[in-house]
Design a protein around this motif. Sequence first.
Motif, PDB file in Angstrom:
ATOM      1  N   CYS A   1       2.034  -9.657  40.346  1.00  0.00           N
ATOM      2  CA  CYS A   1       2.178 -10.585  39.225  1.00  0.00           C
ATOM      3  C   CYS A   1       0.860 -11.245  38.841  1.00  0.00           C
ATOM      4  O   CYS A   1       0.837 -12.354  38.302  1.00  0.00           O
ATOM      5  N   LYS A  20      -2.470 -15.679  38.722  1.00  0.00           N
ATOM      6  CA  LYS A  20      -1.183 -16.177  38.281  1.00  0.00           C
ATOM      7  C   LYS A  20      -1.417 -17.013  37.013  1.00  0.00           C
ATOM      8  O   LYS A  20      -2.003 -18.079  37.054  1.00  0.00           O
ATOM      9  N   ILE A  31       8.507  -9.506  37.269  1.00  0.00           N
ATOM     10  CA  ILE A  31       9.251 -10.358  38.207  1.00  0.00           C
ATOM     11  C   ILE A  31      10.699  -9.906  38.290  1.00  0.00           C
ATOM     12  O   ILE A  31      11.274  -9.786  39.381  1.00  0.00           O
ATOM     13  N   SER A  59      12.993  -8.169  41.710  1.00  0.00           N
ATOM     14  CA  SER A  59      14.079  -8.889  42.387  1.00  0.00           C
ATOM     15  C   SER A  59      14.891  -7.933  43.231  1.00  0.00           C
ATOM     16  O   SER A  59      15.163  -6.797  42.842  1.00  0.00           O
ATOM     17  N   ASP A  95      15.415 -12.314  46.315  1.00  0.00           N
ATOM     18  CA  ASP A  95      13.990 -12.607  46.451  1.00  0.00           C
ATOM     19  C   ASP A  95      13.216 -11.913  45.344  1.00  0.00           C
ATOM     20  O   ASP A  95      13.531 -10.769  44.956  1.00  0.00           O
ATOM     21  N   THR A 104       8.996 -11.347  43.674  1.00  0.00           N
ATOM     22  CA  THR A 104       7.586 -11.369  44.087  1.00  0.00           C
ATOM     23  C   THR A 104       6.921 -12.700  43.745  1.00  0.00           C
ATOM     24  O   THR A 104       6.088 -13.202  44.501  1.00  0.00           O
ATOM     25  N   TYR A 105       7.266 -13.237  42.581  1.00  0.00           N
ATOM     26  CA  TYR A 105       6.604 -14.454  42.103  1.00  0.00           C
ATOM     27  C   TYR A 105       7.578 -15.177  41.186  1.00  0.00           C
ATOM     28  O   TYR A 105       8.426 -14.551  40.532  1.00  0.00           O
ATOM     29  N   TYR A 106       7.448 -16.526  41.174  1.00  0.00           N
ATOM     30  CA  TYR A 106       8.336 -17.313  40.304  1.00  0.00           C
ATOM     31  C   TYR A 106       7.503 -18.321  39.527  1.00  0.00           C
ATOM     32  O   TYR A 106       6.584 -18.949  40.071  1.00  0.00           O
ATOM     33  N   GLU A 112      10.040 -18.198  46.418  1.00  0.00           N
ATOM     34  CA  GLU A 112      10.310 -17.008  45.612  1.00  0.00           C
ATOM     35  C   GLU A 112      11.745 -16.548  45.806  1.00  0.00           C
ATOM     36  O   GLU A 112      12.058 -15.364  45.629  1.00  0.00           O
ATOM     37  N   GLN A 113      12.630 -17.469  46.169  1.00  0.00           N
ATOM     38  CA  GLN A 113      14.033 -17.113  46.380  1.00  0.00           C
ATOM     39  C   GLN A 113      14.886 -17.831  45.341  1.00  0.00           C
ATOM     40  O   GLN A 113      14.866 -19.045  45.207  1.00  0.00           O
TER      41      GLN A 113
END
Length: 1498
Positions: free
Chosen positions: A1185, A1234, A1276, A1280, A1297, A1299-1301, A1329-1330
């Motif tokens: 990401c 990011k 993203i 998931s 989960d 990779t990135y939020y 990231e959950q």
Amino acid sequence: MSGSVLLLEKRQRHQHHQEQMQKLETHEQQHHFESSYYLSSRSSVSKQSVSHEVHSSTRGLKTSVKTEKGLQATRLSPLPKKAKRHYLAMDTDLEVIGYVVPVFRANHEVVRGLAEARDEEVKEEGVNYVAMRNLFVRESRESQESTEFRVVKKTRKSVIRESAERVQMDRTLEERAEFRKKMNSDSSLTHPPEFVVKPRGQTVWEGKTLKLHCTVAGWPKPRIAWYKNNVLIDAKAHPEKYTTESNYNMHSLEIKNCDFLDTAQYNASALNIRGEASSMATIVIKRFKEGDEAGPLDPKPHGFCAEHGVTFETTIIDKFEVAFGREGETLSLGCTVIIYPTIKKYQPEVVWYRDSVALKPSKWVNTHWSGQRATLTLAHLNKEDEGLYTLRVNTKSGFDTYSAYVFVRDADVEAEGVPVAPLDVRCHDANKDYVVVTWKQPAVEGSSSILGYYIDKCEVGTQHWAQCNDSPVKYARFPVTGLVEGRSYVFRVRALNHAGVSRSSRVSEPVAAVDPSDRARLRAGPSAPWTGMIKFTEEDPTVGVVPGEPTDVVVTEATKSYVVLGWKPPVQRGHEGVMYYIEKCIAGTNEWQRVNTGMPVKSPRYALFDLAESESYSFRVRCCNSAGVGEASGSTGDITVGDKMDLPSAPGAVTVSRNCATSIVVSWGASKEVKNLVGYYIEYSVEGSDVWVPSNNKPVKSTRFVCHGLTTGEKYVFKVKSVNAAGYSSSSPLSDTVLVKPAVSVPGKPTGVTMVEAAKDYMVLSWNAPAHDGGVDIVGYFVDYRTVKGEVVGKWHELNHKASNSTSYKAEGLKENLFYQFQVRAVNMAGVSKSSLASATLECKEWTITVPGAPLGLHVLEVRDTSLMVLWGPPAFNGRTPVNGYYLDIKEAGGSDMDWKAVHEKVNQLKYIKVTGLNAGTSYEFRLRAQNLAGVGKPSAVLGPVLAQTRPGTHEIVVDVDDDGVISMMFQCSEMAQGSEFIWSKNYKAITDSSRITVVTQGGMSRAIFNNPSLEDLGIFSCVVTNTEGISSSYTLTEEGLNRLLDISYEHKFPVIPFKKEMSMDLLEKGRVRFWTQLEKCTSACTVEYVFNDAIVTQGAKYSMNFDAKTGIIEMFMDSLEVTDEGTFTFNLVDGKAKGTTSMVLIGDEFRELQKKSEFERAEWVRKQGPHFVEYLDFTVTMECNVLLKCKIGNIKPETQITWYKDKLEIEADDDDAKKIEMKDGVLTFNIGKISKKDAGIYEVKLRDERGKDTSTFNLTDAGYQMVMNELFRVIANSSTSVKIVSTEHGLVLFSDVTYYTEELRVGWLYKESKITSSARLESGVTGEQLWLKINEPTEKDKGKYTMDIFDGKDGVKRVFDLSGQAWQEAFEEFQRLKAAAIAERNRARVVGGLPDVVAIQEGKSLNLTGNVWGDPVPQVSWSKNDRELLSDDHYTLKFEHGKFASITIAAVTTADSGKYALLVQNKYGKEAGEFTVSVYIPEEEDKKADKKADKKE
């Protein structure tokens, strides 16, 4: 009276004596004949051991012959000692009827010597004669050994009687002499017999008949007698075996049905008064099967049948044809053998032969007899397997044979042009260390002549092949030396020419390197069985003796490559074996040089190599053993090194003649100058071709050969070359050209002679043509007749002196009410056939029938597996009204009359009909009935049986349209015979009008050409090939088919060049324009015309053209498009008659758009001459990401400046953003990482050097920023994981989960497709990231499908979890368990504080400690010291107040109170201990310890 009685008794005794003499002569003649005719492994002499008893008497002597049992057989008077033998034979009337040739007498050594000399001459063909010779010698010896003599006494009476008989015989001889003197008073005219033509020896096969001829001169005319092995042949007593003739001094002896026992020496003996003469001829009878000779008691292979006199009849069917195989393949030959009658447990003898030599089972040959079928399997074919194969079936009543030739073609060569493998490798003259290897040259030398051969050897039991000669040998014969005694070897040969080396030949039979005498002893086997005794003998006194000199040293072979010496071992050689040294001497010198200096040879043969060609040498040999070297042998004399054998001369003229549809008989003159001829190779070539193909791959010795496998209707020429060990001869003159067609023969018999009409004085006859026409057309028929009166028939008379050309005939001039029979004979160019069977007896009277007669000429054409065409002619008698139709009936062959079925229901008015729906391989019969207004007539003669089967190689009529658009029908026949013609018909009527159809025939192909095809040509066209077995085909031309052919014809007349791709346009580098097209096919003669707006353009500054005829691509290039280039571009093509055109129109907006693109491409090219962007600045989002800005640059130099800008501000080297810039492999990267809104802005990259500059910009604001974020959302969302579930004490948690939020990412949860809103029970959120959804205190209502919806920049990515069934059950149970565990943990009894870990207190003080306790329900409290429970007393005070505070008080502590204490709490949820340590100390002791420590430090 008494005197007359005595005289009568005397005459009776004399007559009785004469009768006994005649019986004895007859018995001896029969005995002699049987000895010659039935002689076998045991002699008749050995059957009857004769003993002579000699008796002594004072009054006389007599001799009596007795049998082995002692029975007296005959009494004869002895001849006087000086009596001269006479050679006359007399009858009972004492008339001279012949003569007796004295029996040849000699000792056994002479007999053996003569027989051995003869054996050397006929050893190849008379192997069986050797057995007869040995048998004769053995039996003679046995007869002598079994003879014994005795002396017996005779009576006076017998002596007187014998004297009287002798006197009578002398008187008879004197009378005969007087008679001869009177008959030949002039003795000067007489002369003894003389053989003008002597009988000649012959070699024949068993079962054949031979004749011996001779011509004898002499006066008086000599009498001739024939003898077999010195035994008189009585032809009158055995007429079934012998026949003698004597005409005009020419005499012959015919021996019928020759048997192996007829192998003997035959003498023709001539005798007159002037003397006698004889001549001998040797007859050798060859047997098909090698083996021991049959004895008189052994079963006779072709004699009397022991099975109760049964005579066997042998029939061979399903015979194998001429076969063709290829080297390496497996070939099977077989025949079905029927033997009648069948006798249980009796089996015939089945023998296979190749070129008259019986085959024995081996790894190459396998024979099988199933009781009905004889099969021969040849595994891994080789050229040695080629030849004439014969199956011979021997029964006790005779034999039957069948033969066919097997051709073996060469396997494919490993390299083009190399020769094929040699063949027939054999070993000769094997000794201890030497063997001569011979072979036959192959039929095909390759692209160049064979230079020589390499010989390889391999020891039996190994796989190691070693080459025997370093340089190739030209002769097909080579001495191999250096063998190891006692070991066995096999050999193979390879041929060499300029193109390379051939494959190896088939290996030879194994040969052992042993002394020939040892080999003979090994073959003979042990002389006596082992008795277990060892016999010791004294040492031979010759041990230690130097061997003598060898004898008979000769040069056995001499070529320019080697010389082979041979000699005989010395007589004096000692007890041990000898070896040999060979010495040579150059002619003209006296210097002898030893050749084999290293090691003496063991064999009396030696090959010398490396001799100078054309030089003369002499050779001698010395023997040696352990005692020393002996004297030298005599010299051979001067021998010149060179080839002693010349190439054979060319064979004579070659003549050819037809044999069958696929073979030709080739004959030629034998080579006149040739030594040791190996055979001949025959080659053929198609007329007009230079390709020669060998007919045989194994040389043949005869001067006649049948070449098979040729193509019917093709023309060939032939040539022959001979071959011997020296090589090939030149080829013979070419033969005349010959056309391959079947030989012509007379036709078969006509069949089915019937009457179809009758009147008062004539009859109309009809019959069926023969099934076989003899290979040519039948030109007519002859009809014979005879009268019949009751049971008396007359003689046959011809009706027509000129042949009738139809299968019906009107027999005129007959008499009314008389009865006749008729027969028919067919005639062709080869002759007249045999007569047909006589017709039924027919009465000549007028018919009164109203219905038509039987149709005539019923025949079939176009026979196939499931259909055929039946044709016929009208009946000879139509009845009262004309014929208006026909009915055809059919049945399977062999069926009854009840099985006839109609082929069609409605009447057929044509004279042909196609029968369909037949079963392949089934035979059918047909009959036809004609109809008129009066009704249906009687059926025709039955046609058939006809086998429904497509002949192999059958062709159908093919419709063709040539390049000129001409429509034609073609029919091919591969089985043309002499005189065969193609007959074309329309609707089964011969085409005679050439205005519509033109027929052209060449060889085996005929073409019917439509002159002007139209609707008039519709119909059934058929073609029949005459002089064949009904080869025919048909084609139905319909209106639809005609239209289709006319369309194709138009396309061929006016052809169009096919385009694989129409004209297209491509923009190239620099803005160049390419117009191009591609053709489907074209020739090298195709030309192109380039046109713009109707004006031809040519190669120049503005246009460039290219045409590749191989690929069919046509191109025209323009550097740029200008305003004047607007218009139409055209390619005009011409390829022979074919033409083609393709165009492209460029006008208006289309042209202007193309012009702009061209200018842009040119500008791009200019830009790319300096540093430039290959790929402009753009972005990408990594799987982690991270957002990257990337561009690809090209044509840069080290001095090229690369500058980054953000929002028009240059990013300096010391800026933080400068660390994010990288360049690798021409790719510039700006790693934003990011991304967030602070990263928004306009990014720009500039390239600059002396060649130019280029700029690339990326707008990361607004839409650009959103585009990047959407791509980030996509990465993203796709990262998931699938939704999972976990249970807690509060409820259930669904999570996934990523990779990135980022906060800008939209995530929604749905329950049963409905959006979930947050509440106390349902909460959603993100932790790290959950992504999760919490269900607090779940119930049954919470079961169902949950969906997580993640925005990916477009629609969204959904992850679904079904919370039901087992998933719900397991998760809910886990939640309940955790919840219960949490409650227990909350209410469990425990010490929550108040107690220290260690308490130090001075002795005498009081200690008070309080601990805080928690638990629900209130826990039970207790205290312990050193794991022992404490109880409250005066010293320890224990309290528990308010359910929360537990205290302990220790009054006036002492050192005994020191220890480990614990506060123990417990309730139903658990227990816990709060531990602490109490240490009581005394102040004085502490001070002492402090002092001691201080002292130690000092």
